[in-house]
Design an enzyme around this catalytic site. Structure first.
Site, mmCIF file in Angstrom:
data_model
loop_
_atom_site.group_PDB
_atom_site.id
_atom_site.type_symbol
_atom_site.label_atom_id
_atom_site.label_comp_id
_atom_site.label_asym_id
_atom_site.label_seq_id
_atom_site.Cartn_x
_atom_site.Cartn_y
_atom_site.Cartn_z
ATOM 1 N N TYR A 132 31.738 -6.635 20.558
ATOM 2 C CA TYR A 132 32.316 -5.436 19.938
ATOM 3 C C TYR A 132 33.850 -5.455 20.052
ATOM 4 O O TYR A 132 34.422 -4.779 20.904
ATOM 5 C CB TYR A 132 31.787 -4.184 20.639
ATOM 6 C CG TYR A 132 30.276 -4.069 20.753
ATOM 7 C CD1 TYR A 132 29.463 -4.038 19.623
ATOM 8 C CD2 TYR A 132 29.667 -3.968 22.007
ATOM 9 C CE1 TYR A 132 28.081 -3.915 19.736
ATOM 10 C CE2 TYR A 132 28.283 -3.841 22.127
ATOM 11 C CZ TYR A 132 27.505 -3.819 20.991
ATOM 12 O OH TYR A 132 26.140 -3.690 21.106
ATOM 13 N N GLY A 169 24.528 6.417 17.165
ATOM 14 C CA GLY A 169 24.836 5.596 18.332
ATOM 15 C C GLY A 169 23.588 4.885 18.837
ATOM 16 O O GLY A 169 23.690 3.887 19.536
ATOM 17 N N GLU A 208 24.809 -3.842 29.371
ATOM 18 C CA GLU A 208 24.762 -2.867 28.264
ATOM 19 C C GLU A 208 23.497 -2.001 28.370
ATOM 20 O O GLU A 208 23.540 -0.799 28.190
ATOM 21 C CB GLU A 208 24.792 -3.635 26.940
ATOM 22 C CG GLU A 208 24.978 -2.765 25.704
ATOM 23 C CD GLU A 208 25.079 -3.592 24.433
ATOM 24 O OE1 GLU A 208 24.919 -4.834 24.491
ATOM 25 O OE2 GLU A 208 25.309 -2.984 23.365
ATOM 26 N N TRP A 268 35.333 1.860 19.926
ATOM 27 C CA TRP A 268 34.203 2.668 19.464
ATOM 28 C C TRP A 268 34.368 4.107 19.933
ATOM 29 O O TRP A 268 34.830 4.346 21.066
ATOM 30 C CB TRP A 268 32.898 2.102 20.029
ATOM 31 C CG TRP A 268 32.133 1.304 19.022
ATOM 32 C CD1 TRP A 268 31.063 1.719 18.281
ATOM 33 C CD2 TRP A 268 32.361 -0.061 18.632
ATOM 34 N NE1 TRP A 268 30.622 0.709 17.456
ATOM 35 C CE2 TRP A 268 31.411 -0.389 17.645
ATOM 36 C CE3 TRP A 268 33.301 -1.022 18.991
ATOM 37 C CZ2 TRP A 268 31.353 -1.642 17.031
ATOM 38 C CZ3 TRP A 268 33.255 -2.272 18.382
ATOM 39 C CH2 TRP A 268 32.285 -2.566 17.420
ATOM 40 N N TRP A 278 17.818 -0.218 21.264
ATOM 41 C CA TRP A 278 17.516 1.212 21.440
ATOM 42 C C TRP A 278 16.032 1.537 21.262
ATOM 43 O O TRP A 278 15.676 2.671 20.975
ATOM 44 C CB TRP A 278 18.368 2.045 20.481
ATOM 45 C CG TRP A 278 19.791 2.180 20.971
ATOM 46 C CD1 TRP A 278 20.854 1.407 20.595
ATOM 47 C CD2 TRP A 278 20.312 3.135 21.923
ATOM 48 N NE1 TRP A 278 22.001 1.826 21.255
ATOM 49 C CE2 TRP A 278 21.691 2.871 22.066
ATOM 50 C CE3 TRP A 278 19.738 4.181 22.665
ATOM 51 C CZ2 TRP A 278 22.520 3.622 22.915
ATOM 52 C CZ3 TRP A 278 20.567 4.920 23.500
ATOM 53 C CH2 TRP A 278 21.940 4.636 23.626
ATOM 54 N N ASP A 315 21.300 3.020 17.246
ATOM 55 C CA ASP A 315 21.149 2.380 15.948
ATOM 56 C C ASP A 315 19.719 2.106 15.471
ATOM 57 O O ASP A 315 19.319 2.527 14.405
ATOM 58 C CB ASP A 315 21.869 1.026 15.967
ATOM 59 C CG ASP A 315 23.329 1.132 16.365
ATOM 60 O OD1 ASP A 315 23.824 2.247 16.618
ATOM 61 O OD2 ASP A 315 23.984 0.087 16.420
HETATM 62 C C1 DGY Z 1 26.623 -2.498 16.754
HETATM 63 O O1 DGY Z 1 27.378 -3.267 16.152
HETATM 64 O O2 DGY Z 1 25.527 -2.847 17.217
HETATM 65 C C2 DGY Z 1 27.059 -1.118 16.969
HETATM 66 O O3 DGY Z 1 26.135 -0.424 17.726
HETATM 67 C C3 DGY Z 1 27.290 -0.416 15.671
HETATM 68 O O4 DGY Z 1 28.016 0.714 15.913
#
Ligand code: DGY
Length: 432
Positions: free
Chosen positions: A41, A173, A402, A45, A360, A175
């Site tokens: 990432y 959030g 994470e 964010w 998730w 996803d």
């Molecule tokens: C990702 O890239 O997985 C993020 O969660 C998108 O916001």
């Protein structure tokens, strides 16, 4: 030997505290912090940044406010604060700044994320007990957050139903939550879709969303872009429009915290206060106390969604006035996590959609634990304390990952994950 053990414990804890601080500092770029240093990432964010700011507030208030100011610097003229700010033109993320093509001063995505920032700012300000003079410094920030929350009411509930819509799963959030399976299954994937994922080369494929999810994420995103991210049109035209319990719970709490912050700078807003009452009464109706079930509304397909997700319990965080609803929520939450080794699975592990390792769809997320803890600490102290201790133990054992397996505690996804470090600090250094 008891004394020796407790001394040893404290030594270990203080070295992990140092490691948490170091993790944040290592992930820090100029005035903002990456969610991780693993290339997964490479940007700022929205909700990550708010949690990170809270982490910093425990040892470096300057970094904390820099983080928040940088996030707010990406605010669009209409009031939206995007879910991603691309401060560096890194093409290693998909979809990158070119693919979003938002046409703003700071390159960004064209959607938002849970506005937890308002609640985090309140916590920081309340804890620090600022003087009247110091308070003045925060006036501009608070008014920009006001504009952000008003943007939600204006454009995400244009009919003033009392509930806010999200228009892309990324806005939640969470996803690839099973919450979105039904509305996502209705989305026809754009033909000749062109994009190249990088995420599943960095993190094991089995821990990331599926190709079919990404095909749909990009399809929805491309459609929003073709509408020039015009907030007046998106609510009616997006391929995805869902009223989510978790999102609305975080939003309601944000409104209440904004109301507090406004008072703090000698201001108030009667229309916000009205919306708080409306939102609260509509939100409560999404929880059936007798059946202990939550209902999301899929507005696009005019149907409802019932998935046992931890995010439904964010309702505890919104500090509802209704005591009996709170009592039932707690009872239901205890049932939700009964027999679990590690708390909280993002999806009830007895549900058919549960997947132990996939992002998730089951894993434990530290931000969810923190949100639930905050919601519980003034309603059920011993339950809240149990969650605090279990979360601290898990993170100390498996470090700042994470997400984690609720069965084995296995750490997954990115390493050196900023919000896990930030919220660990907050759990350890603050009991209230
Ligand atoms: C990702 O890239 O997985 C993020 O969660 C998108 O916001």
């Amino acid at each position: 030997s008891k004394r020796f053990n407790s001394w040893k414990c404290k030594r270990i804890m203080s070295s992990i505290i140092e490691f948490a601080k170091k993790t944040l500092i290592n992930n820090r770029r100029s005035n903002y912090t990456l969610p991780t240093n693993t290339k997964l990432y490479p940007a700022q964010w929205n909700w990550d940044s708010a949690f990170i700011a809270l982490g910093y507030s425990n040892f470096n208030l300057d970094y904390s406010f820099k983080e928040i100011e940088t996030l707010i610097s990406g605010q669009w003229d209409d009031g939206m604060i995007p879910h991603i700010l691309f401060h560096i033109k890194d093409l290693n993320y998909t979809p990158n700044y070119k693919a979003w093509n938002c046409g703003r001063k700071i390159s960004s995505s064209g959607i938002t994320q849970p506005p937890i920032l308002a609640s985090i700012l309140r916590i920081i300000i309340e804890r620090k007990k600022f003087s009247k003079e110091e308070i003045k410094k925060y006036q501009t920030l608070i008014l920009k957050i006001k504009k952000y929350l008003e943007w939600f009411i204006r454009y995400r509930d244009p009919k003033r139903t009392g509930l806010i819509s999200i228009l892309h799963p990324w806005e939640s959030g969470y996803d690839n939550s099973p919450l979105w399976d039904k509305p996502m299954s209705k989305i026809k994937i754009e033909s000749k879709l062109k994009y190249k994922r990088k995420d599943n080369k960095i993190v094991e494929k089995s821990q990331r969303p599926l190709k079919i999810d990404y095909d749909r994420y990009v399809t929805i995103k491309n459609h929003l872009r073709r509408l020039n991210y015009d907030p007046k049109k998106l609510y009616y035209k997006s391929k995805f429009n869902v009223v989510d319990v978790g999102f609305n719970s975080l939003f309601l709490k944000a409104l209440k915290d904004l109301d507090f912050l406004l008072k703090f700078i000698g201001k108030s807003s009667s229309s916000l206060k009205k919306y708080i009452l409306l939102n609260e009464s509509k939100l409560i109706k999404l929880f059936n106390s007798k059946k202990m079930k939550f209902k999301n509304k899929d507005l696009k397909n005019d149907t409802s969604i019932e998935i046992p997700s931890i995010t439904n319990f964010f309702m505890l965080f919104s500090d509802l006035k209704n005591k009996s609803v709170n009592k039932n929520l707690i009872k239901s939450l205890k049932k939700y996590c009964k027999n679990e080794n590690y708390l909280f699975p993002s999806i009830n592990s007895r549900h058919k959609s549960f997947e132990e390792k996939r992002y998730w769809r089951g894993p434990v997320w530290i931000n969810c634990n923190w949100i639930i803890y905050q919601g519980l600490k003034n309603k059920d102290k011993s339950f809240a304390e149990m969650i605090r201790k279990k979360t601290i133990n898990l993170v100390e054992k498996k470090k700042f990952r994470e997400y984690y397996s609720c069965k084995s505690g296995l750490g997954m996804g990115a390493k050196n994950f900023s919000w896990s470090a930030a919220l660990y600090l907050d759990f350890v250094l603050n009991r209230s």
